[in-house]
Design a protein around this motif. Structure first.
Motif, PDB file in Angstrom:
ATOM      1  N   SER A   1      27.417  14.722 -47.141  1.00 50.52           N
ATOM      2  CA  SER A   1      26.208  15.290 -47.521  1.00 50.52           C
ATOM      3  C   SER A   1      24.901  14.320 -47.638  1.00 50.52           C
ATOM      4  O   SER A   1      24.042  14.716 -47.697  1.00 50.52           O
ATOM      5  N   ASP A   2      25.071  13.333 -46.892  1.00 47.68           N
ATOM      6  CA  ASP A   2      23.965  12.204 -46.818  1.00 47.68           C
ATOM      7  C   ASP A   2      23.262  12.457 -45.634  1.00 47.68           C
ATOM      8  O   ASP A   2      23.621  12.431 -44.502  1.00 47.68           O
ATOM      9  N   THR A   3      21.917  12.954 -45.888  1.00 49.46           N
ATOM     10  CA  THR A   3      21.346  13.319 -44.688  1.00 49.46           C
ATOM     11  C   THR A   3      19.904  12.357 -44.586  1.00 49.46           C
ATOM     12  O   THR A   3      19.133  12.578 -43.751  1.00 49.46           O
ATOM     13  N   ALA A   4      19.880  11.555 -45.369  1.00 52.11           N
ATOM     14  CA  ALA A   4      18.682  10.550 -45.512  1.00 52.11           C
ATOM     15  C   ALA A   4      18.556   9.898 -44.195  1.00 52.11           C
ATOM     16  O   ALA A   4      17.795   9.307 -43.799  1.00 52.11           O
ATOM     17  N   ALA A   5      19.965   9.717 -43.593  1.00 53.23           N
ATOM     18  CA  ALA A   5      20.104   8.679 -42.206  1.00 53.23           C
ATOM     19  C   ALA A   5      19.667   9.415 -41.131  1.00 53.23           C
ATOM     20  O   ALA A   5      19.436   8.886 -39.956  1.00 53.23           O
ATOM     21  N   ALA A   6      19.374  10.661 -41.150  1.00 53.62           N
ATOM     22  CA  ALA A   6      18.978  11.519 -39.956  1.00 53.62           C
ATOM     23  C   ALA A   6      17.514  11.671 -39.868  1.00 53.62           C
ATOM     24  O   ALA A   6      16.707  11.633 -40.916  1.00 53.62           O
ATOM     25  N   ALA A   7      17.080  11.399 -38.461  1.00 48.34           N
ATOM     26  CA  ALA A   7      15.558  11.337 -38.257  1.00 48.34           C
ATOM     27  C   ALA A   7      15.155  12.694 -37.981  1.00 48.34           C
ATOM     28  O   ALA A   7      16.059  13.668 -37.845  1.00 48.34           O
ATOM     29  N   ALA A   8      13.722  12.918 -38.416  1.00 50.47           N
ATOM     30  CA  ALA A   8      13.270  14.218 -37.748  1.00 50.47           C
ATOM     31  C   ALA A   8      13.280  14.444 -36.346  1.00 50.47           C
ATOM     32  O   ALA A   8      12.894  13.720 -35.546  1.00 50.47           O
TER      33      ALA A   8
ATOM     34  N   LEU B   1      36.819  13.478 -42.436  1.00 49.00           N
ATOM     35  CA  LEU B   1      37.364  14.848 -42.673  1.00 49.00           C
ATOM     36  C   LEU B   1      37.660  15.000 -43.959  1.00 49.00           C
ATOM     37  O   LEU B   1      38.153  14.025 -44.753  1.00 49.00           O
ATOM     38  N   ALA B   2      37.931  16.287 -44.483  1.00 53.01           N
ATOM     39  CA  ALA B   2      38.512  16.483 -45.691  1.00 53.01           C
ATOM     40  C   ALA B   2      39.523  17.861 -45.445  1.00 53.01           C
ATOM     41  O   ALA B   2      39.157  18.715 -44.397  1.00 53.01           O
ATOM     42  N   ALA B   3      40.464  17.802 -46.264  1.00 47.90           N
ATOM     43  CA  ALA B   3      41.332  18.830 -46.172  1.00 47.90           C
ATOM     44  C   ALA B   3      41.858  19.529 -47.555  1.00 47.90           C
ATOM     45  O   ALA B   3      42.003  18.838 -48.454  1.00 47.90           O
ATOM     46  N   CYS B   4      42.134  20.929 -47.511  1.00 47.93           N
ATOM     47  CA  CYS B   4      42.603  21.688 -48.859  1.00 47.93           C
ATOM     48  C   CYS B   4      43.669  22.304 -48.502  1.00 47.93           C
ATOM     49  O   CYS B   4      43.936  23.126 -47.550  1.00 47.93           O
ATOM     50  N   LYS B   5      44.722  22.182 -49.581  1.00 49.71           N
ATOM     51  CA  LYS B   5      46.049  22.780 -49.408  1.00 49.71           C
ATOM     52  C   LYS B   5      45.780  24.231 -50.110  1.00 49.71           C
ATOM     53  O   LYS B   5      45.530  24.336 -51.197  1.00 49.71           O
ATOM     54  N   CYS B   6      46.554  25.150 -49.313  1.00 47.03           N
ATOM     55  CA  CYS B   6      46.544  26.646 -49.700  1.00 47.03           C
ATOM     56  C   CYS B   6      47.951  27.166 -49.646  1.00 47.03           C
ATOM     57  O   CYS B   6      48.426  27.405 -48.482  1.00 47.03           O
ATOM     58  N   ARG B   7      48.576  27.465 -50.741  1.00 50.30           N
ATOM     59  CA  ARG B   7      49.807  27.662 -50.663  1.00 50.30           C
ATOM     60  C   ARG B   7      49.803  29.784 -50.532  1.00 50.30           C
ATOM     61  O   ARG B   7      49.109  30.299 -51.030  1.00 50.30           O
TER      62      ARG B   7
ATOM     63  N   SER C   1      37.873  20.367 -42.565  1.00 54.54           N
ATOM     64  CA  SER C   1      36.805  20.543 -42.583  1.00 54.54           C
ATOM     65  C   SER C   1      35.976  19.289 -42.266  1.00 54.54           C
ATOM     66  O   SER C   1      36.510  18.173 -42.736  1.00 54.54           O
ATOM     67  N   LEU C   2      34.806  19.329 -41.694  1.00 59.03           N
ATOM     68  CA  LEU C   2      33.911  18.237 -41.696  1.00 59.03           C
ATOM     69  C   LEU C   2      33.117  17.799 -43.194  1.00 59.03           C
ATOM     70  O   LEU C   2      32.576  16.704 -42.960  1.00 59.03           O
ATOM     71  N   ARG C   3      33.234  18.551 -43.886  1.00 56.40           N
ATOM     72  CA  ARG C   3      32.515  18.381 -44.998  1.00 56.40           C
ATOM     73  C   ARG C   3      33.400  18.666 -46.453  1.00 56.40           C
ATOM     74  O   ARG C   3      33.971  19.777 -46.309  1.00 56.40           O
ATOM     75  N   ALA C   4      33.349  17.817 -47.393  1.00 59.61           N
ATOM     76  CA  ALA C   4      33.998  17.743 -48.334  1.00 59.61           C
ATOM     77  C   ALA C   4      33.856  18.803 -49.339  1.00 59.61           C
ATOM     78  O   ALA C   4      34.599  19.413 -50.126  1.00 59.61           O
ATOM     79  N   GLU C   5      32.711  19.256 -49.389  1.00 55.94           N
ATOM     80  CA  GLU C   5      32.203  20.371 -50.315  1.00 55.94           C
ATOM     81  C   GLU C   5      32.180  21.471 -49.993  1.00 55.94           C
ATOM     82  O   GLU C   5      31.976  22.702 -50.405  1.00 55.94           O
ATOM     83  N   GLU C   6      32.525  21.599 -48.512  1.00 54.39           N
ATOM     84  CA  GLU C   6      32.437  22.963 -47.853  1.00 54.39           C
ATOM     85  C   GLU C   6      33.768  23.279 -46.913  1.00 54.39           C
ATOM     86  O   GLU C   6      34.039  22.857 -45.822  1.00 54.39           O
ATOM     87  N   ILE C   7      34.930  23.563 -47.564  1.00 52.74           N
ATOM     88  CA  ILE C   7      36.299  23.751 -47.138  1.00 52.74           C
ATOM     89  C   ILE C   7      36.602  25.008 -46.872  1.00 52.74           C
ATOM     90  O   ILE C   7      37.161  25.573 -47.885  1.00 52.74           O
ATOM     91  N   SER C   8      36.192  25.854 -45.732  1.00 56.99           N
ATOM     92  CA  SER C   8      36.464  26.994 -45.577  1.00 56.99           C
ATOM     93  C   SER C   8      36.807  27.505 -43.880  1.00 56.99           C
ATOM     94  O   SER C   8      36.064  26.944 -43.123  1.00 56.99           O
ATOM     95  N   LYS C   9      37.447  28.453 -43.794  1.00 55.15           N
ATOM     96  CA  LYS C   9      37.629  29.069 -42.414  1.00 55.15           C
ATOM     97  C   LYS C   9      36.676  29.443 -41.698  1.00 55.15           C
ATOM     98  O   LYS C   9      36.213  29.552 -40.667  1.00 55.15           O
ATOM     99  N   GLY C  10      35.674  30.256 -42.803  1.00 52.00           N
ATOM    100  CA  GLY C  10      34.537  30.905 -42.305  1.00 52.00           C
ATOM    101  C   GLY C  10      33.455  30.059 -42.307  1.00 52.00           C
ATOM    102  O   GLY C  10      32.329  30.626 -41.831  1.00 52.00           O
ATOM    103  N   SER C  11      33.375  28.730 -42.523  1.00 53.81           N
ATOM    104  CA  SER C  11      32.464  27.850 -42.538  1.00 53.81           C
ATOM    105  C   SER C  11      32.046  27.187 -41.274  1.00 53.81           C
ATOM    106  O   SER C  11      33.014  27.143 -40.350  1.00 53.81           O
ATOM    107  N   SER C  12      30.772  26.716 -40.907  1.00 55.26           N
ATOM    108  CA  SER C  12      30.417  26.389 -39.721  1.00 55.26           C
ATOM    109  C   SER C  12      31.076  24.971 -39.393  1.00 55.26           C
ATOM    110  O   SER C  12      30.789  24.427 -38.363  1.00 55.26           O
TER     111      SER C  12
END
Length: 393
Positions: free
Chosen positions: A22-29, A142-148, A158-169
């Motif tokens: 979630s850290d976007t402060a390091a990205a330049a415009a 990377l982040a992973a979530c276990k789904c039984r 997923s590439l983001r810990a806050e957004e772990i979903s098959k339908g996510s970008s």
């Protein structure tokens, strides 16, 4: 010219460093039209390359390396130069851009990472080690979530810990187990070769109809199969495992061999990767693998990895492996993977540790990997060790 000058560049589009979560402060415009309105885009190519090369060479570790990512976001010309300068992890041993987690690790050494487990949320976070210490903060990868499920277990990566979903970008892939937790299939969100076939299932059809990000359709390409040997007699000893890396040719470990190296995340990626033959036979479907016996690979096919056999220590009365200080707690989950003799006559390449995984705390584990597997593949293999395997212990 300094990094502070780059940080002051602001315009219409923001480039996000997905490796930083979630850290976007390091990205330049970045300039939306490719840098036409940016004075920095008109620098002489030789001067620009020299400046960016100095930045890349000076910022070798995270979090300072975020400045290299920021330079790639200034404008199109800067981005092209940075892509030419920054070498893949196989050569440089550095993870810079998000695509680095899908590229083979360094050839000369193990890239040190660690995994944090959260039991309450059933999530696992992979970090790049910033120091040689076992307890540093690390750089999120990377982040992973276990789904039984009723008949299997899925680990969504997923590439983001806050957004772990098959339908996510940010969806990278998944790990799926059979009912007993003895066989696993690793699926990649994008193909690593032009001949790969996408799996079709009810979940993939639902992902198309309920897409979170319509521009990024949900796909699954088989990339590896993991099998744990059954231990029905309950004999003493560690787990025995074997990994068939379907997307990596066995010739990759030989002198002059090449492993698939994606250049960028892409939906239509047929022309992005070199043409690598697919090593799936008609009978090696996911369903047959998860329910049937372990398939055998012939020499020249897919790369096969197996766990290194430990030795019994009489004084300690336990099985031991030399992790060179990277593992401190005895656990049945600990393992080291080497190239299987099935890939040809034994040689120096068969002695190298390709992946090692072990426990250092209650919910903290180290994960070190090297060429020819990627961080994503190594993470998926390690996730299989977390799953319960009653019939294997």
């Amino acid at each position: 010219m300094t990094i502070q000058c780059i940080a002051r560049l602001r315009s219409r589009r923001v480039v996000q460093d997905q490796l930083e979560g979630s850290d976007t402060a390091a990205a330049a415009a970045a300039v939306a039209g490719g840098g036409g309105d940016c004075c920095w885009a008109n620098l002489p190519h030789e001067l620009l390359r020299d400046v960016l090369l100095r930045i890349e060479e000076s910022e070798t570790r995270w979090p300072q390396r975020r400045n290299v990512v920021a330079c790639a976001g200034v404008c199109r010309s800067w981005r092209f130069v940075i892509k030419e300068i920054v070498q893949v992890p196989e050569i440089s041993g550095k993870l810079t851009f998000p695509i680095s987690v899908k590229q083979p690790g360094p050839k000369e050494c193990l890239l040190q990472c660690f995994i944090k487990r959260n039991r309450s949320t059933q999530t696992y976070h992979l970090y790049l080690s910033l120091t040689n210490a076992l307890t540093d903060d690390g750089k999120f990868l990377l982040a992973a979530c276990k789904c039984r499920r009723p008949t299997c277990t899925d680990y969504i990566i997923s590439l983001r810990a806050e957004e772990i979903s098959k339908g996510s970008s940010t969806y990278v892939g998944k790990l799926r187990s059979n009912f007993l937790g003895t066989k696993f299939s690793v699926f990649d969100g994008q193909s690593s070769n032009a001949g790969a076939k996408m799996t079709k299932s009810r979940s993939s059809r639902l992902a198309y109809s309920k897409q979170v990000t319509p521009r990024v359709p949900f796909r699954n390409y088989p990339t590896a199969h993991i099998s744990y040997e059954l231990n029905m007699l309950g004999s003493r000893g560690p787990r025995r495992m074997q990994c068939i890396m379907d997307s990596i040719p066995a010739t990759s470990i030989r002198p002059g061999g090449v492993a698939p190296t994606p250049a960028e995340f892409s939906v239509n990626n047929v022309n992005v990767f070199p043409s690598i033959p697919s090593f799936h036979s008609k009978s090696a479907s996911m369903k047959n693998f998860l329910s049937g016996p372990l398939p055998h690979q012939k020499d020249g096919g897919a790369l096969v990895l197996r766990n290194k056999s430990p030795r019994w220590h009489e004084q300690l009365q336990c099985w031991c492996l030399n992790f060179h200080g990277r593992v401190t707690v005895a656990s049945v989950k600990n393992f080291q993977l080497v190239v299987s003799p099935e890939n040809g006559p034994a040689g120096p390449e068969h002695e190298k540790i390709i992946l090692q995984f072990g426990k250092v705390g209650k919910d903290l584990f180290t994960m070190d990997y090297r060429y020819p597997i990627s961080a994503f593949q190594a993470f998926a293999i390690c996730l299989s060790s977390f799953d319960t395997k009653i019939a294997c212990e």
